[in-house]
Design a protein around this motif. Structure first.
Motif, short mmCIF file in Angstrom:
data_model
loop_
_atom_site.label_atom_id
_atom_site.label_comp_id
_atom_site.label_asym_id
_atom_site.label_seq_id
_atom_site.Cartn_x
_atom_site.Cartn_y
_atom_site.Cartn_z
N GLU A 266 12.71 4.59 7.99
CA GLU A 266 12.71 4.52 9.45
C GLU A 266 12.02 3.25 9.95
O GLU A 266 12.52 2.58 10.87
CB GLU A 266 11.98 5.75 10.01
N MET A 267 10.90 2.89 9.34
CA MET A 267 10.20 1.66 9.73
C MET A 267 11.07 0.43 9.51
O MET A 267 11.22 -0.43 10.39
CB MET A 267 8.92 1.50 8.90
N ASN B 279 12.68 -0.50 0.06
CA ASN B 279 12.07 0.83 -0.02
C ASN B 279 10.55 0.80 0.06
O ASN B 279 9.89 1.80 -0.21
CB ASN B 279 12.52 1.55 -1.29
N LEU B 280 9.98 -0.38 0.42
CA LEU B 280 8.54 -0.52 0.64
C LEU B 280 8.29 -0.90 2.10
O LEU B 280 9.17 -1.47 2.76
CB LEU B 280 7.96 -1.61 -0.27
N ILE B 281 7.08 -0.59 2.60
CA ILE B 281 6.72 -1.05 3.94
C ILE B 281 6.60 -2.57 3.89
O ILE B 281 5.83 -3.11 3.11
CB ILE B 281 5.39 -0.44 4.40
N ILE B 282 7.36 -3.25 4.74
CA ILE B 282 7.43 -4.71 4.65
C ILE B 282 6.38 -5.40 5.52
O ILE B 282 5.58 -6.18 5.04
CB ILE B 282 8.84 -5.20 5.05
N SER B 283 6.38 -5.11 6.79
CA SER B 283 5.53 -5.83 7.74
C SER B 283 4.21 -5.11 8.00
O SER B 283 4.20 -3.91 8.26
CB SER B 283 6.29 -6.01 9.07
N SER B 284 3.09 -5.86 7.90
CA SER B 284 1.74 -5.30 8.12
C SER B 284 1.61 -3.94 7.46
O SER B 284 1.31 -2.94 8.11
CB SER B 284 1.46 -5.18 9.62
N PRO B 285 1.83 -3.86 6.15
CA PRO B 285 1.87 -2.55 5.49
C PRO B 285 0.58 -1.76 5.59
O PRO B 285 0.61 -0.53 5.70
CB PRO B 285 2.19 -2.91 4.03
N ASP B 286 -0.57 -2.45 5.57
CA ASP B 286 -1.85 -1.73 5.66
C ASP B 286 -2.02 -1.06 7.02
O ASP B 286 -2.46 0.08 7.12
CB ASP B 286 -3.01 -2.66 5.36
N LEU C 154 10.93 -6.23 -8.69
CA LEU C 154 10.30 -6.31 -7.39
C LEU C 154 10.95 -7.44 -6.60
O LEU C 154 11.05 -8.56 -7.09
CB LEU C 154 8.80 -6.58 -7.51
N VAL C 155 11.38 -7.11 -5.37
CA VAL C 155 11.93 -8.11 -4.46
C VAL C 155 10.91 -8.33 -3.35
O VAL C 155 10.44 -7.38 -2.73
CB VAL C 155 13.27 -7.65 -3.85
N ALA C 156 10.56 -9.59 -3.12
CA ALA C 156 9.58 -9.92 -2.08
C ALA C 156 10.12 -11.04 -1.21
O ALA C 156 10.92 -11.87 -1.65
CB ALA C 156 8.25 -10.35 -2.71
N LEU D 37 5.61 -10.70 1.07
CA LEU D 37 5.78 -9.40 1.69
C LEU D 37 6.68 -8.59 0.75
O LEU D 37 7.90 -8.80 0.72
CB LEU D 37 6.46 -9.52 3.07
N PRO D 38 6.12 -7.70 -0.07
CA PRO D 38 6.96 -6.89 -0.97
C PRO D 38 7.95 -6.05 -0.17
O PRO D 38 7.61 -5.47 0.85
CB PRO D 38 5.94 -6.01 -1.70
N MET D 39 9.20 -5.98 -0.66
CA MET D 39 10.26 -5.29 0.05
C MET D 39 10.86 -4.13 -0.74
O MET D 39 11.16 -3.08 -0.18
CB MET D 39 11.39 -6.27 0.39
N LEU D 40 11.07 -4.37 -2.02
CA LEU D 40 11.78 -3.39 -2.83
C LEU D 40 11.18 -3.33 -4.23
O LEU D 40 10.90 -4.37 -4.84
CB LEU D 40 13.27 -3.74 -2.93
N LEU D 41 10.97 -2.11 -4.71
CA LEU D 41 10.55 -1.87 -6.09
C LEU D 41 11.52 -0.86 -6.68
O LEU D 41 11.75 0.20 -6.09
CB LEU D 41 9.13 -1.32 -6.13
N ASP D 42 12.13 -1.20 -7.82
CA ASP D 42 13.09 -0.27 -8.42
C ASP D 42 13.07 -0.43 -9.93
O ASP D 42 12.50 -1.39 -10.46
CB ASP D 42 14.49 -0.50 -7.86
N ILE D 43 13.70 0.53 -10.59
CA ILE D 43 13.66 0.60 -12.05
C ILE D 43 15.06 0.89 -12.58
O ILE D 43 15.77 1.75 -12.05
CB ILE D 43 12.69 1.70 -12.52
N LEU D 44 15.45 0.17 -13.62
CA LEU D 44 16.75 0.40 -14.25
C LEU D 44 16.65 0.02 -15.73
O LEU D 44 16.14 -1.05 -16.08
CB LEU D 44 17.85 -0.43 -13.57
N ASN D 45 17.13 0.93 -16.59
CA ASN D 45 17.14 0.68 -18.04
C ASN D 45 15.76 0.29 -18.58
O ASN D 45 15.64 -0.61 -19.41
CB ASN D 45 18.17 -0.41 -18.38
#
Length: 237
Positions: free
Chosen positions: A182-183, A156-163, A110-112, A97-105
């Protein structure tokens, strides 16, 4: 005899109908949607996500996510990057379940969260329950939690049942960053509210997922001799 014949006919008809329905549910087309992702520095990127459902399922339940992808563009270079999570036979679905996508340097992270207990056991029962990837040198590599930049704090991503959630919440084809926040605020589990840096109590981990090990294609309790003997007998026939 007539009553028995009638009962058998109805039973066969019911089973056939269930098989037809089960087959139609398992063959789900991929769903695509866009998410507006809020990065740690306040900037935003658009992520294209797809999810295809299928794999193992209980009767009456919707199939799990079988295959999924995330595609996004690196802000500084304009390079398109793709992350994939494909069907795994040993767990009967995709893994995460993807949770977070971020960028640095110039590096993407990706955190799942493992999707279900079999995936959690497969990926080593991490605590906190995250599997983390870094994109570098044109490939995704798993990294330790300690290597995840401290700036990354909020999913910062929709975690549960994203579709399913995306179908309900998208506006003009995009789910806004505000709606995603909010979700995710609705989760009771602390590991979904923020990216934890400290381990959860052992009791919580045990309650969350019973420990299992993969033995000849079957998930059994660790050091369970009876289960091992039974599997060995079945496979020797």
């Amino acid at each position: 005899m007539g009553d028995i014949t009638s009962w058998l006919f109805k039973t066969v008809k019911t089973i056939s109908l269930l098989l037809v329905l089960g087959g139609s549910v398992s063959a789900c087309a991929a769903t695509s949607w866009k998410e507006e992702v809020l990065l740690h520095d306040g900037s935003k990127i658009i992520v294209m996500r797809t999810a295809e459902r299928g794999g193992r399922q209980e009767i009456g339940q919707r199939p799990p996510i079988k295959n999924q992808t995330l595609i996004f563009t690196m802000p500084e270079t304009g390079k398109s990057i793709k992350w994939e999570d494909r069907y795994s036979e040993d767990i009967g679905s995709a893994s995460f379940l993807p949770m977070l996508l971020d960028i640095l340097n110039g590096k993407a992270y990706l955190v799942a969260s493992p999707m279900g207990c079999l995936s959690y056991n497969k990926w080593g029962r991490p605590n906190p329950p995250y599997v983390i990837f870094q994109y570098e040198n044109d490939q995704w590599e798993r990294i330790a939690l300690q290597e995840l930049p401290a700036e990354f704090k909020l999913p910062n991503l929709i975690i549960s049942s994203p579709d399913d959630r995306a179908k309900k919440e998208e506006v003009n084809g995009i789910v806004s960053a505000e709606k995603i926040t909010e979700m995710n605020a609705g989760f009771k589990q602390p590991e979904y509210h923020t990216i934890l840096r400290e381990a959860l109590p052992d009791k919580r981990i045990k309650e969350m997922c019973e420990e299992r090990v993969l033995y000849k294609g079957n998930w059994i309790l660790p050091n369970d001799p009876i289960a091992r003997q039974f599997i060995d007998r079945q496979q020797s026939k």
